[in-house]
Structure formats: C-alpha cells, structure tokens
Design a protein around this motif. Structure first.
Motif: not given
Length: 239
Positions: A15-27, A37-42
C-alpha cells in the motif's frame, strides 16, 4: 551466476509503495490525467492488484494526498529561534520547494482535486479531500500563531483574519506562479513575507491590540531583516 528473486511485499508495504508511486505520478501531471494502468505499470504489478489494495483511483489519490498534506503541513514547522521575518522566509522557501516538487498535483489539489463522479460526491470522497486541504490550512494557522506566542483560543479576531487571509494569499500566489513562473521565486518568497507584515500593519491601523502586536514584532526585527527591508522600500517610494 545469480538469479534475482522478487521479494513478496506485505499488505501495508505494498500500500505504501502504491501511494508513493501515485504521488510521484500525480506530482508530474494532474491526477485526472493519470490512469490506474499507469500506476500499476510504474509499481510493477497488474491493474487488478491495484484494486485489491485500493477500491479506485480516487481512494488512492486521497491516500497520496494525505501523505502530501502531512508533508506540506510540516513545511510550516519552524524552530522558534530568531526574528519572525527570518522564520517566515524560511517557511516560504520550504513551501515553494514543495510547490516545485509537486507542481501539477499541488495545482489540482488547490483547485479542488480530481474530477469525481456523482456517486463519489454522495459517498463523501470529495468532502474527505477538502478536509485534508483544510487540515493543512489549520496546521499552518496554528504554526504561525505559535510564532507569535499565542494559541488559537487567545488569538484576537483581527489577527485570525490576517493570518488566514495571508495563508490564502500564499496558496493563490503559488498557483499563479506555477502558470509561467514569470516572477523569480526568491523575490516572490520575500514578497509574501512582506505581505504578512503589510496585512498586520493595515489591521493595526484599526485596532490597538494589533498595533501592540505589530510593535512587538518590529522591535525584534534586525535592520537587515525582511520586515525592516519592507519599511525601507516603502519609505523610498514616498521620498
């Protein structure tokens, strides 16, 4: 020759990994433009597995927003050392560090967050997002009060107006600056510190309690500090 073995993550770690990945993309881009799909791939996992940890993109956005909001609120924490003007300038530098690091995500957040469906609005998801934004503003308000040696219960009504107006000004200024960055960042940080002093000075002209507070603020300022610099600039305009 060795072969790499992918370590299986625990639930909270994933969960923490996904939050970090999503935050990076949303930034980097508006949350509306980022897909599951982008979040999953990253993250190196499948789309269904993302939904195993989060029911949808909005819930993942809110989790990323919570981490970002905690970070942003922390930017207003400053040791109670030295004159107020210098403290506020350090706070503004850290605030604009955040704005630069999370530009599109910051803009989406302050403009109301990502688009939500009617069902999500009814479920209270939009309200949860707004509550996080309000929590950052409240944390900033309490921090500024603490630098004036006051609690929220002790703050005069006019001082509350000054601080909350200034926080709104900081937010709107950052949003405008992101759209083209036409004013040098360092100048804008100093200007916002001057804005705080100017708002306090205008309020002091109407209220003796604010006047006493302003005199106490200025008495502690060095001749080369941000507040003294503002006074010098105003005097030069009048001469």
């Amino acid at each position: 020759m060795t072969t790499g073995v992918r370590r299986r993550m625990g639930v909270e770690e994933r969960r923490q990994q996904l939050i970090g990945v999503a935050l990076e993309l949303f930034s980097r881009r508006s949350p509306d433009e980022v897909s599951i799909d982008e979040i999953a791939s990253a993250a190196g996992i499948s789309r269904p597995l993302v939904y195993h940890y989060f029911p949808g993109k909005l819930s993942l956005y809110e989790a990323a927003l919570k981490r970002a909001s905690d970070d942003l609120a922390g930017r207003f924490v400053e040791p109670h050392e030295g004159p107020l003007g210098a403290r506020l300038l350090r706070v503004m530098r850290r605030f604009f560090d955040f704005v630069e690091e999370h530009g599109p995500g910051f803009a989406a957040l302050m403009r109301g967050g990502p688009a939500v469906s009617a069902d999500e609005v009814r479920s209270g998801s939009a309200s949860a997002t707004n509550a996080l934004i309000d929590a950052v503003r409240q944390a900033a308000y309490v921090q500024i009060l603490s630098h004036l040696d006051l609690t929220a219960e002790e703050a005069p009504a006019r001082l509350e107006l000054v601080i909350r107006t200034w926080i709104s000004l900081v937010e709107s200024t950052a949003l405008i600056w992101l759209d083209g960055r036409r004013v040098p960042r360092a100048e804008l940080e100093a200007q916002l510190v001057h804005d705080f002093a100017a708002l306090a000075a205008v309020s002091a002209a109407y209220d003796e309690e604010m006047a006493a507070l302003l005199r106490r603020m200025l008495k502690q300022e060095p001749t080369d500090g941000p507040f003294s610099d503002l006074v010098a600039r105003l005097i030069s305009l009048a001469s």
